[in-house]
Design an enzyme around this catalytic site. Structure first.
Site, short mmCIF file in Angstrom:
data_model
loop_
_atom_site.label_atom_id
_atom_site.label_comp_id
_atom_site.label_asym_id
_atom_site.label_seq_id
_atom_site.Cartn_x
_atom_site.Cartn_y
_atom_site.Cartn_z
N SER A 174 10.65 -2.14 2.71
CA SER A 174 9.47 -2.74 1.53
C SER A 174 10.24 -2.24 0.28
O SER A 174 11.24 -2.77 0.09
CB SER A 174 8.23 -1.69 1.97
OG SER A 174 7.42 -2.19 0.84
N ASP A 346 3.73 -11.15 7.20
CA ASP A 346 3.74 -10.31 6.04
C ASP A 346 3.46 -11.06 4.65
O ASP A 346 4.52 -11.89 4.31
CB ASP A 346 5.22 -9.57 5.94
CG ASP A 346 5.42 -8.66 4.96
OD1 ASP A 346 4.56 -8.45 4.06
OD2 ASP A 346 6.41 -7.91 5.04
N HIS A 379 2.48 -6.79 6.68
CA HIS A 379 3.86 -5.66 5.94
C HIS A 379 3.91 -4.56 7.04
O HIS A 379 5.03 -4.02 7.19
CB HIS A 379 3.29 -5.56 4.49
CG HIS A 379 4.73 -4.90 3.85
ND1 HIS A 379 5.84 -5.43 3.84
CD2 HIS A 379 4.78 -3.56 3.18
CE1 HIS A 379 6.49 -4.35 3.35
NE2 HIS A 379 5.91 -3.33 2.91
#
Lengths: 431, 431
Positions: A174, A346, A379
C-alpha cells in the site's frame, strides 16, 4: 539474537522536506532475527500500520524472552481489523503481517534481519502530532508536515544507527509500497531487491477525493478543535467516518458481497454508539454497517486523528516522477531488481497501475517481475492472502526475478510495452 | 396546453408502508405537454432530484406563459451539479433532464404528456421531514419512514388526481429506476412500457456501506440535533460530506482522471469554507477537492439533511424480489415491455446488475432490451450523455424493444441466460 528487538531511538535533529526541523526525531522500531551484514530487510508499513509486523516472540519457535506487553500490543494493529478473525490471536490486536514475516515464513526471520519502523507523523512511538513537542505538550498540528520522502530519510537514519548499510531488500504494501519506490529513487544503491505490494507510482484522483473527504470529516468535527484535542476525547466521530471510508477502499464489491451481502446484523449494539434517526428502527441494521461501525470504534481507540491527516497527506502527495521526466527516469539509477505484486480486485491500487509501474522499470532496463494475483479480496488481499503473497516474495528475496514462484505479466511478450495481463478479467471492480 | 403545469396537490390521508399515516399528503409535480388519454409518461427522479425535469417554458418552442419563478428554480436541481457547465443555463440550477425531455427531444413533450412528481420524503414541495407537520412546525424525524413503494403509491394517487389511468410509459434513472421497477411489480397493468436507466434490482453492499457512512456523517454532526434543526443552520458539515461521497459514487476512475487528474486547483476559495489542518498549506489543494467542496457547498444550500437520510434509507431498502421468490417472479405479472440502459463505467449501478435484471425479465418472458452504453462517465452518464440516452429511449417509447436505436445484450444469443455483453471491457472500474 533470534527474537525481537523493540526500541525507540533518537536520530537527532531532522529537517523535513517542507523545510521545518525538529531537534530530536524519535523512531520506534521492531527488528527480528540476527544481522549478519548482508541480510537486512526493511519492511514499510501501510497507512495506519505500525512497526509491529510479526509476533515473533509469541511463536513456539522463539526461545527469546523479551516478553510481550499486552497493553502495548493492543495499541498496534494493521490496516485490516477483522471482526471475526480466524487466527489464534483473534480478539486482540495482531501483528499486521504475522502470516508473512517470522521464522520459517516467507520473509524468514531465521534468515533475514527484518526491521520495521513506525513512520514520522504516525502515533506508535515515533515523533508525530501526538508526541511531545519542545514545550512538553503534544505537537498537534505544529508538527511539521511529513512526506513519504521524510519516512525514507528517517528510515535511513535509523538503519545507520543500527549499523545497517546496504539492505538485502526493502518490502512494503500500500503506501508502504510507495515508501519502497522512494527508496529505489532516493537511495538507488542501497537495496539489492525491492518488493512493491499493492501500490502505485501515485494515487489516482478517485482515491485523492476519498482521502480529502476523510480529512474533511476529521477537521469539521468540532472536537478536532484545530488539532488541539489531546487530553480530551478528540474528533472521534470524524475519525470513525474517515476509517469507514478507508475500510470501503480496502474491500471490493465481490468481497463485500461474499462477506456481508444485504444481511441484517444479528445485534444492534454498535448502532447505539452514535446518534441515528428514529426512522432507522424501521429498517434493518445491516451486517455491513455493523462491521464498519465496530471497526471504526476500535480504530478510534488506537489511532490519532492528526496522524490520519498527516499520513493521508503524505500518501496523496507522493508522485514517483516528481522532479523527473517520467517514472522510468525516476527509477533509472536503481541498481537492483524489483518485484511488483498486484491483486485483480484491488481498486485502491489497481493492477493497471502496477503494470504501468512495471513498464517504467522495463523502460529503464531494470529487472522486474509484475506478479498478478487473481483475487476477490480487494486491497486487503495483501494482508489476508498470505498463501498468495508469501511464495513469490520468498522466492524473489532468495533468487530475484528468476525465483520459482515469481510470475511476470511480460513473460508472453517481448518484454517491451506491449504486455498481456494474466489473468485478464472482464471486470476488475465488480467481481 | 403545451407548456408546463407546476402545482402541488393534496392526495389526502396516506398510509406509509411502515404503517404510519399522515392526514394530508402533498405532492409537488410538474407536467409538460397535452394529455390525450394514452400518451402519459411518468418520469421518476433520482435521489436528490426534483420534479423539475425540463425547462420547457424557457425554450423558444414554448409559447406558454406560466412564468418561471427563479427563486423556486434555484431550489431545483439534479444529481449532477456541474461546476463548469456548458449549457446555456450554467451558473444557475438547471432542470435535471432538460437534454432528454422537452419539445423535439427524446421524451418529446410535443407527443407525450410527461409528469414528474417530487417523492414523499424529499424537500421540493412534497410532504417530507422539512414540510410542516400537524402542529405547524416541520415534521423533522417525526415524519414516517418512506420506501420506494410509498413513492410509487403516491405517484399513483397523483395520477388519479390528474385523471391519468394507464400510462404509456414509466421512465427513471438511478433510484428512479428502482421506482420504475416497483411500478412494474406493484401495478403490472398500468404501464405499456418501462425504461430503467442506470439502476438495479437492489443496491450492493459496497453502496449500502457508503450510504450508511453518509448518514452517519449527518447524524453525528452536532448541528443535526436529532433532526430538529429547522430555523437553524443545520448539519451542513455532515450533509456536505454525504454529498461528497455521493459525488464520488456518480463518477468513475476514468472520468475523474480526465476531469481532474492530480492538478492543483487554480484558487483556494472553497478550502476556506471549512477548517483544515495547517499542514494543508504545504500541499496542493487539488482540482478534485475544489470541485467536491464547491458542489457540496451548493448542495447544502438546496437539500434537506433529514430528506437525505430518508431517501437513502428508501434506496437501500429497495429489493425487487422482496415478497417474491425471485426477481423474475416479482416481475412476472408485468404486461408491457422493458428497456434497461446501463453504462460500462458505472460502479454505483453496474452493467452486470442490469444484465442480471434483464435475465429476470427474460425468465418471465417479458419483452426486454438491455442497451449497454460504452461510456467513461460512471453513473452520471445517464445525465451527461443525452446523445447516448436519447435515441434508444425515444425509439423504445415509439416502437418498444424493436425500436431502431435499441440494442440488446441477448441479440447474439438464444435469448436465454447465456448472454454476451457488447461491448466487453477488460475492466469496468478502472477505465
Amino acid at each position: 539474537m533470534t527474537g525481537v528487538d523493540r526500541d525507540t531511538v533518537s536520530v537527532g535533529e531532522f529537517e523535513f522536506e517542507c523545510g521545518e526541523s525538529i531537534d530530536d526525531l524519535q523512531i520506534a522500531y521492531e527488528a527480528y532475527g540476527e544481522f549478519t551484514g548482508d541480510n537486512a530487510v526493511l519492511v514499510c508499513h501501510a497507512l495506519t500500520g505500525s512497526q509491529h509486523v510479526a509476533d515473533v516472540d509469541r511463536s513456539a519457535w522463539s526461545r527469546d524472552d523479551t516478553g510481550v506487553d499486552e497493553a502495548d500490543e493492543d495499541a498496534d494493529s494493521a490496516d485490516s481489523d477483522e471482526k471475526n478473525g480466524d487466527s489464534a490471536t483473534a480478539g486482540q490486536a495482531r501483528a499486521w503481517w504475522n502470516d508473512v514475516v517470522g521464522p520459517g515464513k516467507a520473509i524468514d526471520t531465521s534468515d533475514y534481519y527484518v526491521v520495521c519502523a513506525n513512520v514520522p507523523g504516525s502515533c506508535y512511538g515515533s515523533s508525530g502530532p501526538a508526541s511531545d513537542g519542545p514545550d512538553g505538550d503534544p505537537w498537534g498540528t505544529d508538527f511539521p508536515p511529513v512526506t513519504v520522502g521524510d519516512w525514507t530519510r528517517a528510515q535511513r537514519r535509523l538503519l545507520d544507527a543500527l549499523g545497517v548499510g546496504r539492505l538485502h531488500a526493502v518490502v512494503g504494501g500500500s503506501v508502504g509500497g510507495m515508501n519502497v519506490l522512494d527508496w529505489a529513487r532516493r537511495y538507488p544503491d542501497d537495496a539489492t531487491r525491492i518488493v512493491v505490494v499493492a501500490a502505485a507510482a501515485r494515487l489516482d484522483p478517485q482515491c485523492l477525493a476519498l482521502d480529502a473527504v476523510a480529512r474533511r470529516a476529521i477537521t469539521t468535527d468540532p472536537d478536532w478543535n484545530g488539532g488541539d484535542y489531546y487530553g480530551q476525547p478528540g474528533p472521534e466521530n470524524g475519525l470513525a467516518l474517515a476509517r469507514q471510508l478507508g475500510h470501503v477502499m480496502y474491500l471490493s464489491k465481490s468481497s463485500m458481497a461474499q462477506k456481508f451481502g444485504r444481511r441484517s446484523a444479528g445485534r444492534d449494539a454498535h448502532r447505539e454508539t452514535f446518534p441515528t434517526d428514529p426512522a432507522a428502527s424501521f429498517f434493518p441494521y445491516r451486517d455491513v454497517e455493523s462491521y464498519l461501525d465496530y471497526n471504526a470504534d476500535n480504530f478510534v481507540d488506537r489511532f490519532d486523528a492528526n496522524s490520519y491527516l498527516y499520513l493521508t497527506r503524505a500518501m496523496d502527495d507522493f508522485d514517483l516522477r516528481e522532479g523527473y521526466d517520467s517514472d522510468a527516469d525516476a527509477l533509472a539509477a536503481f541498481a537492483g531488481e524489483a518485484l511488483l505484486l498486484s491483486f485483480t480486485a484491488d481498486w485502491h491500487f489497481t493492477t493497471e497501475q502496477s503494470e504501468s509501474l512495471a513498464e517504467a522499470f522495463r523502460a529503464s532496463e531494470i529487472p522486474v517481475a509484475h506478479h498478478v494475483v487473481d483475487s476477490d479480496h480487494g486491497h486487503d488481499a495483501f494482508l489476508v492472502e498470505p498463501e498468495n503473497v508469501g511464495p513469490p516474495v520468498a522466492d524473489f528475496l532468495a533468487d530475484g526475478v528468476e525465483g520459482r514462484a515469481v510470475t511476470d505479466t511480460a513473460v508472453e511478450s517481448d518484454g517491451g510495452t506491449d504486455t498481456e495481463f494474466a489473468p485478464v478479467h472482464s471486470s476488475l471492480f465488480s467481481r
